[in-house]
Design a protein around this motif. Structure first.
Motif: not given
Length: 99
Positions: A37-42
């Motif tokens: 998944p693409i989240g804040e860190p990514e």
């Protein structure tokens, strides 16, 4: 997945496009628990890559930057023929290097 989806959508032949879409749906189902998944860190890593490359006077295609950013954010290695090492991500080309 987004990069593959874009390729499916770009297929000029509707019959082929439908076949590719079916294959993609099967892959998505089979690998559901392994799609990152693409989240804040990514997103933060993506922004860092963008800023760094822009400051160096170069750029990168957004899908490639997102792949590299996901690897960076998770401490992963990218296996690719493409040159993504300039993003700071650890890259291995399995077609040229023995693992």
């Amino acid at each position: 997945m987004a990069e593959i989806e874009a390729g499916v959508a770009a297929a000029p032949d509707p019959v082929r496009q439908a076949r590719y879409a079916q294959a993609l749906a099967a892959v998505r189902h089979e690998f559901l628990d392994r799609i990152a998944p693409i989240g804040e860190p990514e997103a933060a890593a993506f922004l860092t890559i963008h800023k760094t490359l822009k400051a160096a006077g170069t750029s990168i295609d957004p899908p490639d930057a997102l792949i590299a950013a996901t690897a960076l954010a998770n401490g992963w290695t990218v296996a690719t023929r493409k040159h993504l090492a300039r993003t700071g991500a650890l890259v291995v080309n399995p077609w040229e290097q023995q693992l």
